[in-house]
Design a protein around this motif. Sequence first.
Motif, PDB file in Angstrom:
ATOM      1  N   VAL A 239     -81.575  20.577  16.623  1.00 34.66           N
ATOM      2  CA  VAL A 239     -82.727  19.950  17.265  1.00 34.66           C
ATOM      3  C   VAL A 239     -82.862  20.460  18.696  1.00 34.66           C
ATOM      4  O   VAL A 239     -81.886  20.879  19.313  1.00 34.66           O
ATOM      5  CB  VAL A 239     -82.609  18.411  17.277  1.00 34.66           C
ATOM      6  N   THR A 240     -84.078  20.395  19.205  1.00 34.95           N
ATOM      7  CA  THR A 240     -84.313  20.745  20.604  1.00 34.95           C
ATOM      8  C   THR A 240     -83.952  19.550  21.477  1.00 34.95           C
ATOM      9  O   THR A 240     -83.746  18.440  20.976  1.00 34.95           O
ATOM     10  CB  THR A 240     -85.783  21.119  20.838  1.00 34.95           C
ATOM     11  N   LEU A 241     -83.913  19.774  22.774  1.00 36.19           N
ATOM     12  CA  LEU A 241     -83.595  18.692  23.703  1.00 36.19           C
ATOM     13  C   LEU A 241     -84.625  17.567  23.599  1.00 36.19           C
ATOM     14  O   LEU A 241     -84.275  16.388  23.574  1.00 36.19           O
ATOM     15  CB  LEU A 241     -83.534  19.232  25.142  1.00 36.19           C
ATOM     16  N   LYS A 242     -85.893  17.935  23.492  1.00 38.24           N
ATOM     17  CA  LYS A 242     -86.963  16.931  23.387  1.00 38.24           C
ATOM     18  C   LYS A 242     -86.819  16.124  22.098  1.00 38.24           C
ATOM     19  O   LYS A 242     -86.924  14.894  22.113  1.00 38.24           O
ATOM     20  CB  LYS A 242     -88.322  17.611  23.437  1.00 38.24           C
ATOM     21  N   GLU A 243     -86.584  16.801  20.970  1.00 37.59           N
ATOM     22  CA  GLU A 243     -86.404  16.097  19.695  1.00 37.59           C
ATOM     23  C   GLU A 243     -85.190  15.175  19.754  1.00 37.59           C
ATOM     24  O   GLU A 243     -85.213  14.066  19.228  1.00 37.59           O
ATOM     25  CB  GLU A 243     -86.226  17.093  18.549  1.00 37.59           C
ATOM     26  N   LEU A 244     -84.155  15.636  20.413  1.00 39.46           N
ATOM     27  CA  LEU A 244     -82.932  14.853  20.547  1.00 39.46           C
ATOM     28  C   LEU A 244     -83.197  13.552  21.304  1.00 39.46           C
ATOM     29  O   LEU A 244     -82.821  12.473  20.858  1.00 39.46           O
ATOM     30  CB  LEU A 244     -81.869  15.678  21.269  1.00 39.46           C
ATOM     31  N   ALA A 245     -83.888  13.663  22.425  1.00 45.04           N
ATOM     32  CA  ALA A 245     -84.169  12.484  23.248  1.00 45.04           C
ATOM     33  C   ALA A 245     -85.121  11.521  22.554  1.00 45.04           C
ATOM     34  O   ALA A 245     -85.011  10.308  22.711  1.00 45.04           O
ATOM     35  CB  ALA A 245     -84.740  12.916  24.588  1.00 45.04           C
ATOM     36  N   GLU A 246     -86.057  12.046  21.761  1.00 49.20           N
ATOM     37  CA  GLU A 246     -87.055  11.205  21.095  1.00 49.20           C
ATOM     38  C   GLU A 246     -86.580  10.644  19.761  1.00 49.20           C
ATOM     39  O   GLU A 246     -87.230   9.769  19.204  1.00 49.20           O
ATOM     40  CB  GLU A 246     -88.344  12.002  20.881  1.00 49.20           C
ATOM     41  N   SER A 247     -85.452  11.133  19.259  1.00 47.37           N
ATOM     42  CA  SER A 247     -85.004  10.736  17.924  1.00 47.37           C
ATOM     43  C   SER A 247     -84.582   9.266  17.845  1.00 47.37           C
ATOM     44  O   SER A 247     -84.648   8.659  16.793  1.00 47.37           O
ATOM     45  CB  SER A 247     -83.835  11.609  17.476  1.00 47.37           C
TER      46      SER A 247
END
Length: 101
Positions: free
Chosen positions: A40-48
């Motif tokens: 996952v990207t950093l953004k996907e990680l934070a939004e997951s």
Amino acid sequence: MYLEQILEEISVTNKKLTARMAELEKVMNDKLIAPEKEFVTLKELAESGKWPYTLQATRKMIERGKLEERYHFNKIDGKWIFSWPALREYLENKFYSKRCA
């Protein structure tokens, strides 16, 4: 006549609710069956919602060496790509060690 109108309205409402329930069941099944992403990207990680840290906190963890390059993440074309299994292990170890201490 009045009773027929009420019954017609109930029938229409019932059809709408049935259709909506089918939509919701499809969405729920898609989310339950969807395989977990490995990277996952950093953004996907934070939004997951699975990762308890913000974007900025995650960046600080990288700067401070708490997350290891080539294990927890790789930098590809200037973009951080994270290994979710490695991060999940990090969280399990971090919270497990706190409970046992």
